[in-house]
Motif scaffolding. Structure first.
Motif, PDB file in Angstrom:
ATOM      1  N   ALA A 203     -18.417   1.909  19.236  1.00 15.17           N
ATOM      2  CA  ALA A 203     -19.108   0.659  19.566  1.00 15.17           C
ATOM      3  C   ALA A 203     -18.902  -0.353  18.451  1.00 15.17           C
ATOM      4  N   ASP A 204     -19.042  -1.625  18.781  1.00 13.11           N
ATOM      5  CA  ASP A 204     -18.932  -2.647  17.745  1.00 13.11           C
ATOM      6  C   ASP A 204     -20.255  -2.714  16.971  1.00 13.11           C
ATOM      7  N   PRO A 205     -20.404  -3.616  15.998  1.00 10.61           N
ATOM      8  CA  PRO A 205     -21.610  -3.614  15.163  1.00 10.61           C
ATOM      9  C   PRO A 205     -22.918  -3.907  15.885  1.00 10.61           C
ATOM     10  N   THR A 206     -22.857  -4.329  17.143  1.00 11.35           N
ATOM     11  CA  THR A 206     -24.090  -4.717  17.844  1.00 11.35           C
ATOM     12  C   THR A 206     -24.366  -3.896  19.093  1.00 11.35           C
ATOM     13  N   GLU A 207     -23.515  -2.920  19.414  1.00 10.94           N
ATOM     14  CA  GLU A 207     -23.587  -2.247  20.714  1.00 10.94           C
ATOM     15  C   GLU A 207     -24.067  -0.799  20.616  1.00 10.94           C
ATOM     16  N   SER A 208     -24.547  -0.318  21.744  1.00  8.52           N
ATOM     17  CA  SER A 208     -24.856   1.100  21.890  1.00  8.52           C
ATOM     18  C   SER A 208     -23.585   1.884  22.168  1.00  8.52           C
ATOM     19  N   SER A 209     -23.613   3.148  21.786  1.00  6.89           N
ATOM     20  CA  SER A 209     -22.628   4.115  22.262  1.00  6.89           C
ATOM     21  C   SER A 209     -23.116   4.645  23.598  1.00  6.89           C
ATOM     22  N   TYR A 210     -22.229   5.327  24.351  1.00  6.91           N
ATOM     23  CA  TYR A 210     -22.589   5.769  25.695  1.00  6.91           C
ATOM     24  C   TYR A 210     -22.357   7.265  25.891  1.00  6.91           C
ATOM     25  N   ALA A 211     -23.344   7.906  26.519  1.00  8.20           N
ATOM     26  CA  ALA A 211     -23.219   9.298  26.936  1.00  8.20           C
ATOM     27  C   ALA A 211     -22.640   9.345  28.347  1.00  8.20           C
ATOM     28  N   CYS A 212     -22.032  10.471  28.697  1.00  8.83           N
ATOM     29  CA  CYS A 212     -21.501  10.625  30.055  1.00  8.83           C
ATOM     30  C   CYS A 212     -21.580  12.100  30.464  1.00  8.83           C
ATOM     31  N   TYR A 213     -21.209  12.362  31.701  1.00  8.05           N
ATOM     32  CA  TYR A 213     -21.152  13.709  32.262  1.00  8.05           C
ATOM     33  C   TYR A 213     -22.535  14.379  32.281  1.00  8.05           C
ATOM     34  N   PHE A 214     -23.445  13.861  33.092  1.00  5.80           N
ATOM     35  CA  PHE A 214     -24.710  14.588  33.264  1.00  5.80           C
ATOM     36  C   PHE A 214     -24.427  15.871  34.013  1.00  5.80           C
ATOM     37  N   ASP A 215     -24.922  16.984  33.459  1.00  8.58           N
ATOM     38  CA  ASP A 215     -24.667  18.299  34.022  1.00  8.58           C
ATOM     39  C   ASP A 215     -25.941  18.807  34.702  1.00  8.58           C
ATOM     40  N   ASP A 216     -25.876  19.017  36.014  1.00  3.75           N
ATOM     41  CA  ASP A 216     -27.057  19.421  36.778  1.00  3.75           C
ATOM     42  C   ASP A 216     -27.532  20.818  36.412  1.00  3.75           C
ATOM     43  N   LEU A 217     -26.629  21.680  35.992  1.00  3.58           N
ATOM     44  CA  LEU A 217     -27.021  23.028  35.608  1.00  3.58           C
ATOM     45  C   LEU A 217     -27.766  23.023  34.277  1.00  3.58           C
ATOM     46  N   ARG A 218     -27.295  22.206  33.353  1.00  5.80           N
ATOM     47  CA  ARG A 218     -27.859  22.175  31.997  1.00  5.80           C
ATOM     48  C   ARG A 218     -28.916  21.090  31.818  1.00  5.80           C
ATOM     49  N   ASP A 219     -29.012  20.188  32.762  1.00  7.32           N
ATOM     50  CA  ASP A 219     -29.985  19.099  32.705  1.00  7.32           C
ATOM     51  C   ASP A 219     -29.872  18.300  31.408  1.00  7.32           C
ATOM     52  N   THR A 220     -28.661  17.964  31.055  1.00 15.08           N
ATOM     53  CA  THR A 220     -28.422  17.107  29.893  1.00 15.08           C
ATOM     54  C   THR A 220     -27.027  16.514  30.005  1.00 15.08           C
ATOM     55  N   TYR A 221     -26.755  15.505  29.195  1.00 11.49           N
ATOM     56  CA  TYR A 221     -25.413  14.923  29.156  1.00 11.49           C
ATOM     57  C   TYR A 221     -24.560  15.759  28.211  1.00 11.49           C
ATOM     58  N   ILE A 222     -23.384  16.158  28.679  1.00  9.73           N
ATOM     59  CA  ILE A 222     -22.552  17.071  27.891  1.00  9.73           C
ATOM     60  C   ILE A 222     -21.432  16.358  27.144  1.00  9.73           C
ATOM     61  N   GLY A 223     -21.297  15.049  27.337  1.00  6.10           N
ATOM     62  CA  GLY A 223     -20.229  14.329  26.659  1.00  6.10           C
ATOM     63  C   GLY A 223     -20.651  12.942  26.210  1.00  6.10           C
TER      64      GLY A 223
END
Length: 427
Positions: A203-223
């Motif tokens: 991300a640039d100096p003002t932005e958020s980073s992004y999570a991806c790949y929500f996993d239904d089995l693990r109930d969390t973002y894996i990437g």
């Protein structure tokens, strides 16, 4: 006596110092909701290992609370993409748990074995003037700092270490990939273009980073989107021909939710990626490319996890999850209210305090004030490792510093307002 041509050639060959690859991989977070950070570092290890960098030249720092976590439906297995391979298999774990600190990280980079004696594996990188160093750092962060489990690393301190390594001939060229919110602020306007250093950030100096790949089995973002972009590209490309510049363009086009800048020495864009990640593996051209359209801002991950779980739930379970979400959102409002109270006491003007919160500074000039303020906010109000959302308030503290309010004043007001003791769960 005259030396033969063959002897001269042998002596010349012996005088050439061979180049080595070294790597340091850091995941700075812990907990199941931050699964993606450690999964990313495990995947990065597999990329380097598969491309021929030996384990004794790779240092891995990760909390290591995923594989055996009670929430893990597949014990011993960690994945970084949908239906992906077990990236935890064979992983080197040099520093885990409480040993994952900025101080250990710096000692590893500088090759200070005495400083880490008795800590973790005690492994450091022993890079020299002809060697190539690759660093991957993954976690939360904000303006001018990168978070570790129980502390944080500041941009000016990181730069000093890199600059000293360059002055001490501890590398020929160094490449760093950093994944965190506002990660561009760790380098923007800080690094010169002549110390053999190149970095690209999520991300640039003002932005958020992004999570991806929500996993239904693990109930969390894996990437994380940025990390998955560069690692999946590295898995499927010929790194003996792909240049850093070409990979940067691929990352930029893949990581569409935020802008991935690069900093450092422009000439290094022409270097092949394998120079830093290893030349040893042929690309896996049959590997599937996954859509990353479910990406969410890093700070919204806890909220998105609960909403995804609610979408699958019914009855009392859904009601309980809604209550949990409502509590989380109220806790975040509390963090914001505390920050406003601090800023109001510092400035003596609530309207000005609200203005500073709505228009945060993103460039650090007064490092002394900013570091004291952030440290106090972390220590007295909300430990960042347990309350990542609180990091979003630090640009307000920077605004106070950059508008000539003293560190003493800011720290004193923080201590006055944050008298509620240690709190957790303010994600």
């Amino acid at each position: 006596m005259k030396l033969t041509v063959g002897v001269l050639a042998l002596l010349s060959a012996l005088s050439v110092v061979s180049a080595d690859n070294w790597a340091v991989l850091v995941a700075g977070s812990y907990s199941w909701s931050n699964y993606r950070h450690q999964a990313g570092v495990c995947h990065a290890y597999q990329v380097l290992h598969d491309h021929g960098i030996p384990d004794d030249h790779i240092v891995v720092m990760m909390y290591d609370d995923l594989a055996d976590n009670t929430k893990n439906p597949t014990p011993g297995i960690v994945i970084n993409e949908p239906d992906g391979p077990n990236v935890y298999e064979g992983i080197v774990k040099d520093y885990t748990g409480a040993d994952v600190t900025p101080e250990v990280f710096f000692s590893v980079l500088k090759g200070e074995e005495a400083a880490v004696a008795g800590i973790g594996s005690g492994k450091v990188i022993k890079s020299g003037p002809e060697d190539y160093v690759f660093i991957n750092m993954v976690d939360h962060g904000n303006t001018g700092f990168f978070s570790f489990p129980h502390s944080h690393l500041y941009a000016d301190d990181l730069f000093q270490v890199i600059k000293d390594m360059h002055s001490n001939n501890q590398y020929k060229e160094m490449v760093m990939y950093m994944e965190s919110c506002e990660s561009g602020s760790m380098y923007d306007g800080i690094y010169p273009d002549n110390i053999g250093f190149y970095v690209t950030t999520s991300a640039d100096p003002t932005e958020s980073s992004y999570a991806c790949y929500f996993d239904d089995l693990r109930d969390t973002y894996i990437g994380d989107r940025f990390g998955c972009c560069w690692m999946e590209n590295s898995d499927t490309s010929d790194l003996t021909t792909l240049t850093l510049g070409e990979q940067y363009q691929i990352i930029k086009e893949c990581n569409l939710k935020s802008h991935s800048p690069w900093y450092g020495q422009p000439s290094m864009l022409d270097e092949v990626v394998g120079t830093f990640m290893g030349m040893g593996k042929k690309p896996n051209s049959f590997r599937q490319w996954h859509s990353k359209d479910d990406a969410v801002p890093s700070e919204d991950v806890p909220v998105a996890i609960l909403r995804n779980k609610m979408n699958k739930a019914n009855g009392e379970e859904k009601i309980a999850l809604q209550a949990e979400l409502n509590t989380l959102l109220k806790k975040r409002e509390f963090v914001q209210e505390i920050t406003k109270n601090i800023a109001t006491l510092v400035t003596g003007d609530q309207e000005l305090a609200e203005h500073y919160m709505a228009n945060p500074k993103r460039k650090v000039n007064d490092w002394t004030c900013y570091k004291r303020a952030v440290d106090a906010f972390n220590d007295k109000c909300f430990q960042f490792g347990e309350n990542p959302f609180a990091m979003k308030m630090t640009p307000t503290l920077l605004n106070l510093c950059e508008n000539n309010f003293s560190a003493d004043n800011i720290v004193r007001r923080i201590e006055e307002v944050c008298n509620f003791g240690s709190v957790t769960g303010f994600e």
